[in-house]
Motif scaffolding. Structure first.
Motif, PDB file in Angstrom:
ATOM      1  N   ILE A 104      42.946  22.823  37.919  1.00 22.81           N
ATOM      2  CA  ILE A 104      43.559  23.672  38.937  1.00 22.81           C
ATOM      3  C   ILE A 104      42.518  24.624  39.513  1.00 22.81           C
ATOM      4  O   ILE A 104      41.416  24.771  38.965  1.00 22.81           O
ATOM      5  N   GLN A 105      42.879  25.288  40.597  1.00 23.10           N
ATOM      6  CA  GLN A 105      42.015  26.296  41.204  1.00 23.10           C
ATOM      7  C   GLN A 105      42.323  27.657  40.578  1.00 23.10           C
ATOM      8  O   GLN A 105      43.452  27.929  40.155  1.00 23.10           O
ATOM      9  N   GLU A 106      41.306  28.493  40.563  1.00 23.74           N
ATOM     10  CA  GLU A 106      41.482  29.852  40.078  1.00 23.74           C
ATOM     11  C   GLU A 106      42.603  30.525  40.863  1.00 23.74           C
ATOM     12  O   GLU A 106      42.707  30.368  42.087  1.00 23.74           O
ATOM     13  N   GLY A 107      43.457  31.259  40.172  1.00 28.68           N
ATOM     14  CA  GLY A 107      44.575  31.948  40.808  1.00 28.68           C
ATOM     15  C   GLY A 107      45.879  31.180  40.715  1.00 28.68           C
ATOM     16  O   GLY A 107      46.965  31.768  40.838  1.00 28.68           O
ATOM     17  N   GLU A 108      45.784  29.878  40.505  1.00 25.58           N
ATOM     18  CA  GLU A 108      47.003  29.075  40.366  1.00 25.58           C
ATOM     19  C   GLU A 108      47.568  29.234  38.949  1.00 25.58           C
ATOM     20  O   GLU A 108      46.907  29.718  38.041  1.00 25.58           O
ATOM     21  N   ASN A 109      48.814  28.799  38.792  1.00 30.24           N
ATOM     22  CA  ASN A 109      49.451  28.796  37.476  1.00 30.24           C
ATOM     23  C   ASN A 109      49.231  27.458  36.790  1.00 30.24           C
ATOM     24  O   ASN A 109      49.140  26.412  37.451  1.00 30.24           O
ATOM     25  N   ALA A 110      49.154  27.481  35.474  1.00 29.52           N
ATOM     26  CA  ALA A 110      48.993  26.251  34.687  1.00 29.52           C
ATOM     27  C   ALA A 110      50.136  26.146  33.685  1.00 29.52           C
ATOM     28  O   ALA A 110      50.441  27.130  32.989  1.00 29.52           O
ATOM     29  N   LEU A 117      52.924  28.676  29.879  1.00 24.10           N
ATOM     30  CA  LEU A 117      52.580  28.959  31.265  1.00 24.10           C
ATOM     31  C   LEU A 117      51.487  30.024  31.288  1.00 24.10           C
ATOM     32  O   LEU A 117      51.647  31.078  30.672  1.00 24.10           O
ATOM     33  N   ILE A 118      50.403  29.720  31.964  1.00 30.06           N
ATOM     34  CA  ILE A 118      49.343  30.703  32.191  1.00 30.06           C
ATOM     35  C   ILE A 118      49.402  31.057  33.664  1.00 30.06           C
ATOM     36  O   ILE A 118      49.221  30.197  34.539  1.00 30.06           O
ATOM     37  N   THR A 119      49.674  32.318  33.973  1.00 31.18           N
ATOM     38  CA  THR A 119      49.772  32.725  35.368  1.00 31.18           C
ATOM     39  C   THR A 119      48.427  33.250  35.871  1.00 31.18           C
ATOM     40  O   THR A 119      47.600  33.737  35.096  1.00 31.18           O
ATOM     41  N   ALA A 120      48.217  33.117  37.169  1.00 27.98           N
ATOM     42  CA  ALA A 120      47.006  33.631  37.824  1.00 27.98           C
ATOM     43  C   ALA A 120      45.761  33.246  37.023  1.00 27.98           C
ATOM     44  O   ALA A 120      45.007  34.108  36.553  1.00 27.98           O
ATOM     45  N   SER A 121      45.550  31.962  36.865  1.00 27.38           N
ATOM     46  CA  SER A 121      44.480  31.477  35.992  1.00 27.38           C
ATOM     47  C   SER A 121      43.096  31.933  36.462  1.00 27.38           C
ATOM     48  O   SER A 121      42.870  32.186  37.650  1.00 27.38           O
ATOM     49  N   ARG A 122      42.190  32.010  35.495  1.00 26.55           N
ATOM     50  CA  ARG A 122      40.806  32.416  35.740  1.00 26.55           C
ATOM     51  C   ARG A 122      39.882  31.329  35.220  1.00 26.55           C
ATOM     52  O   ARG A 122      40.262  30.554  34.337  1.00 26.55           O
ATOM     53  N   ALA A 123      38.666  31.307  35.691  1.00 23.65           N
ATOM     54  CA  ALA A 123      37.692  30.320  35.205  1.00 23.65           C
ATOM     55  C   ALA A 123      37.523  30.421  33.689  1.00 23.65           C
ATOM     56  O   ALA A 123      37.323  29.419  33.002  1.00 23.65           O
ATOM     57  N   ALA A 124      37.648  31.634  33.173  1.00 20.25           N
ATOM     58  CA  ALA A 124      37.494  31.845  31.732  1.00 20.25           C
ATOM     59  C   ALA A 124      38.626  31.220  30.916  1.00 20.25           C
ATOM     60  O   ALA A 124      38.532  31.118  29.687  1.00 20.25           O
ATOM     61  N   THR A 163      45.881  19.881  25.390  1.00 19.43           N
ATOM     62  CA  THR A 163      45.734  19.758  26.842  1.00 19.43           C
ATOM     63  C   THR A 163      44.412  20.391  27.225  1.00 19.43           C
ATOM     64  O   THR A 163      44.162  21.549  26.891  1.00 19.43           O
ATOM     65  N   LYS A 164      43.595  19.625  27.930  1.00 23.60           N
ATOM     66  CA  LYS A 164      42.301  20.142  28.381  1.00 23.60           C
ATOM     67  C   LYS A 164      42.487  20.730  29.773  1.00 23.60           C
ATOM     68  O   LYS A 164      42.777  20.017  30.733  1.00 23.60           O
ATOM     69  N   LEU A 165      42.330  22.040  29.879  1.00 26.03           N
ATOM     70  CA  LEU A 165      42.517  22.750  31.147  1.00 26.03           C
ATOM     71  C   LEU A 165      41.162  23.083  31.753  1.00 26.03           C
ATOM     72  O   LEU A 165      40.305  23.661  31.090  1.00 26.03           O
ATOM     73  N   ASN A 166      41.010  22.743  33.021  1.00 28.70           N
ATOM     74  CA  ASN A 166      39.798  23.101  33.771  1.00 28.70           C
ATOM     75  C   ASN A 166      40.220  23.962  34.952  1.00 28.70           C
ATOM     76  O   ASN A 166      40.993  23.515  35.803  1.00 28.70           O
ATOM     77  N   VAL A 167      39.741  25.196  34.998  1.00 27.41           N
ATOM     78  CA  VAL A 167      40.053  26.099  36.101  1.00 27.41           C
ATOM     79  C   VAL A 167      38.804  26.231  36.959  1.00 27.41           C
ATOM     80  O   VAL A 167      37.775  26.751  36.514  1.00 27.41           O
ATOM     81  N   LYS A 168      38.917  25.766  38.180  1.00 26.81           N
ATOM     82  CA  LYS A 168      37.762  25.754  39.081  1.00 26.81           C
ATOM     83  C   LYS A 168      37.678  27.064  39.839  1.00 26.81           C
ATOM     84  O   LYS A 168      38.687  27.531  40.381  1.00 26.81           O
ATOM     85  N   PRO A 169      36.476  27.665  39.877  1.00 27.00           N
ATOM     86  CA  PRO A 169      36.337  28.953  40.577  1.00 27.00           C
ATOM     87  C   PRO A 169      36.391  28.786  42.092  1.00 27.00           C
ATOM     88  O   PRO A 169      36.263  27.685  42.617  1.00 27.00           O
TER      89      PRO A 169
END
Lengths: 111, 113
Positions: free
Chosen positions: A13-19, A75-82, A105-111
């Motif tokens: 997902i993109q940074e700022g999106e929810n996961a 649910l992770i809200t407002a995701s960050r690259a970290a 689940t492998k989560l990748n948050v793109k900046p």
């Protein structure tokens, strides 16, 4: 066989999106826990929800538990690259004797 | 508060050799766990101790793996003889009691050649 299975296996997902990640398990539990694992900090406990609870919050994390469906969601809200990491659910059996981790689940948050 | 300590951090051995891992849990934690984590998979519980008694060792390959927790504090996990498929990260964790969250050590990465 392991008790918990996560879905999806991978999420990008993109940074700022929810996961949202889901976990299903097979037998009666005392509680369900979520953990995060990344190369820098190893396995870290995030949140614990007991079998008599339906929802729990911690910062940007929200966990739900449906014991009738034997499932939980994180649910992770407002995701960050970290937040990029693998996320695992884990169950403690009702008699406290069994502890299982899911496949993650492998989560990748793109900046 | 000091975390869970493990040693060594890395170990390379040949198949059929033996190896031992050491774990020192957080002070006051009654429950200690050993996990095996193969790359790309979730941790698999090998053995769970409550103080110095075994609660669950149903997934421990007892023909080659052994573990002990003397005096209910430190613990050692041994593999003898090692096989190629034992290559994994071995994690130790501790918790106040069985229903609580676990605190993990950094793990020992074992490579069997």
């Amino acid at each position: 066989s392991q008790q918990g299975e996560e879905d999806p296996q991978a999420l990008s997902i993109q940074e700022g999106e929810n996961a949202t990640m889901n976990c299903s398990y097979k037998t009666s539990i005392n509680n369900l826990q979520w953990y995060r694992q990344n190369s820098g900090r190893g396995l870290v406990h995030l949140i614990l929800i007991r079998s008599n609870e339906r929802e729990k919050h911690s910062g940007r994390l929200r966990v739900t538990l449906d014991t009738s469906k034997k499932s939980s969601s994180l649910l992770i809200t407002a995701s960050r690259a970290a937040d990029t990491a693998s996320y695992f659910c884990a169950t403690v059996s009702y008699n406290f004797n069994k502890f299982y981790f899911g496949s993650g689940t492998k989560l990748n948050v793109k900046p | 508060e000091a975390g869970v300590a493990q040693s060594p951090r890395y170990k390379i051995i040949e198949k059929r050799q033996s190896v031992a891992f050491w774990c020192n849990p957080i002070s006051g934690h009654a429950t200690l766990y050993w996990y095996q984590q193969i790359l790309g998979q979730g941790p698999k519980l090998l053995i769970q101790f409550q103080n110095n008694g075994v609660v669950d060792d149903s997934q421990l390959p007892k023909d080659r793996f052994s573990a002990e927790r003397l005096k209910g504090v430190d613990s050692t996990l041994k593999i003898q003889p090692a096989k190629l498929e034992d290559s994994a990260v071995y994690l130790c964790a501790s918790s106040l009691n069985r229903v609580y969250e676990q605190y993990f050590g950094p793990g020992t990465r074992l490579t069997v050649t």
